[in-house]
Write a protein that holds these residues in place. Structure first.
Motif, mmCIF file in Angstrom:
data_model
loop_
_atom_site.group_PDB
_atom_site.id
_atom_site.type_symbol
_atom_site.label_atom_id
_atom_site.label_comp_id
_atom_site.label_asym_id
_atom_site.label_seq_id
_atom_site.Cartn_x
_atom_site.Cartn_y
_atom_site.Cartn_z
ATOM 1 N N PRO A 1 -75.782 30.573 75.848
ATOM 2 C CA PRO A 1 -76.917 31.463 75.638
ATOM 3 C C PRO A 1 -77.365 32.022 76.982
ATOM 4 O O PRO A 1 -77.430 31.317 77.979
ATOM 5 N N ALA A 2 -77.637 33.291 77.013
ATOM 6 C CA ALA A 2 -77.995 33.931 78.276
ATOM 7 C C ALA A 2 -79.393 33.559 78.734
ATOM 8 O O ALA A 2 -79.719 33.700 79.899
ATOM 9 N N GLY A 3 -80.237 33.119 77.808
ATOM 10 C CA GLY A 3 -81.495 32.538 78.222
ATOM 11 C C GLY A 3 -82.683 33.477 78.330
ATOM 12 O O GLY A 3 -83.744 33.054 78.732
ATOM 13 N N LEU B 1 -78.752 38.082 74.775
ATOM 14 C CA LEU B 1 -78.610 37.189 73.639
ATOM 15 C C LEU B 1 -77.493 36.166 73.790
ATOM 16 O O LEU B 1 -77.623 35.034 73.344
ATOM 17 N N ALA B 2 -76.365 36.564 74.379
ATOM 18 C CA ALA B 2 -75.235 35.643 74.536
ATOM 19 C C ALA B 2 -74.352 36.138 75.667
ATOM 20 O O ALA B 2 -74.276 37.332 75.932
ATOM 21 N N ALA B 3 -73.678 35.182 76.312
ATOM 22 C CA ALA B 3 -72.797 35.543 77.415
ATOM 23 C C ALA B 3 -71.641 34.566 77.500
ATOM 24 O O ALA B 3 -71.767 33.400 77.132
ATOM 25 N N ASP C 1 -86.002 55.484 69.992
ATOM 26 C CA ASP C 1 -87.242 55.889 69.347
ATOM 27 C C ASP C 1 -88.202 54.697 69.348
ATOM 28 O O ASP C 1 -87.788 53.551 69.539
ATOM 29 N N ALA C 2 -89.483 54.964 69.125
ATOM 30 C CA ALA C 2 -90.469 53.884 69.063
ATOM 31 C C ALA C 2 -90.067 52.880 67.994
ATOM 32 O O ALA C 2 -89.573 53.246 66.930
ATOM 33 N N ASN C 3 -90.263 51.599 68.283
ATOM 34 C CA ASN C 3 -89.952 50.499 67.364
ATOM 35 C C ASN C 3 -88.481 50.419 66.981
ATOM 36 O O ASN C 3 -88.132 49.897 65.933
ATOM 37 N N SER C 4 -87.604 50.943 67.826
ATOM 38 C CA SER C 4 -86.167 50.883 67.587
ATOM 39 C C SER C 4 -85.550 49.810 68.474
ATOM 40 O O SER C 4 -86.084 49.463 69.526
ATOM 41 N N SER C 5 -84.398 49.309 68.046
ATOM 42 C CA SER C 5 -83.653 48.369 68.886
ATOM 43 C C SER C 5 -82.164 48.516 68.610
ATOM 44 O O SER C 5 -81.757 48.985 67.550
ATOM 45 N N ALA C 6 -81.383 48.108 69.583
ATOM 46 C CA ALA C 6 -79.928 48.194 69.468
ATOM 47 C C ALA C 6 -79.309 46.969 70.133
ATOM 48 O O ALA C 6 -79.924 46.320 70.975
ATOM 49 N N LEU C 7 -78.083 46.658 69.734
ATOM 50 C CA LEU C 7 -77.293 45.618 70.384
ATOM 51 C C LEU C 7 -76.247 46.296 71.241
ATOM 52 O O LEU C 7 -75.579 47.236 70.794
ATOM 53 N N HIS C 8 -76.101 45.816 72.462
ATOM 54 C CA HIS C 8 -75.114 46.372 73.398
ATOM 55 C C HIS C 8 -74.150 45.263 73.792
ATOM 56 O O HIS C 8 -74.560 44.226 74.323
ATOM 57 N N ALA C 9 -72.879 45.461 73.502
ATOM 58 C CA ALA C 9 -71.835 44.485 73.857
ATOM 59 C C ALA C 9 -70.932 45.103 74.905
ATOM 60 O O ALA C 9 -70.600 46.277 74.840
#
Length: 108
Positions: free
Chosen positions: A23-25, A30-32, A97-105
């Motif tokens: 866990p990236a901490g 989120l993870a590494a 946008d406001a209240n948006s989120s994304a996962l980046h790998a």
């Protein structure tokens, strides 16, 4: 439909083999591992994704919408849409946008 290869899948399973999950901490990292990083992006300010010619980039919107902008191109991404960028591409900016989120790998 597509045929399933269950026998071949079972033949290569090794239930004793494990990997190390690190866990990236932090809330956003989120993870590494040695070869993979997963982070959450939910910034109100634009975020630069710097590939440095060293890593692919996968960006998946999980809430709301985002816009990825690079040199001469722009993509709008809705919820659950993914942008795949090969390492050979230049850097790009993610605007959420406001209240948006994304996962980046990517590869660290």
């Amino acid at each position: 439909g597509r045929s399933l290869h269950i026998e071949q899948a079972v033949a290569v399973l090794d239930p004793d083999k494990t990997g190390e999950f690190i866990p990236a901490g932090t809330e956003n990292n989120l993870a590494a591992s040695e070869s993979f990083m997963l982070e959450k992006i939910s910034a109100s300010e634009p975020v630069e994704i710097n590939l440095q010619g060293q890593s692919f980039s996968l960006l998946t919107v999980v809430d709301g919408q985002a816009r990825a902008v690079g040199a001469g191109w722009e993509f709008e991404l809705a919820r659950f849409e993914t942008l795949v960028m090969p390492a050979a591409c230049s850097n790009y900016i993610v605007k959420m946008d406001a209240n948006s989120s994304a996962l980046h790998a990517y590869m660290p």
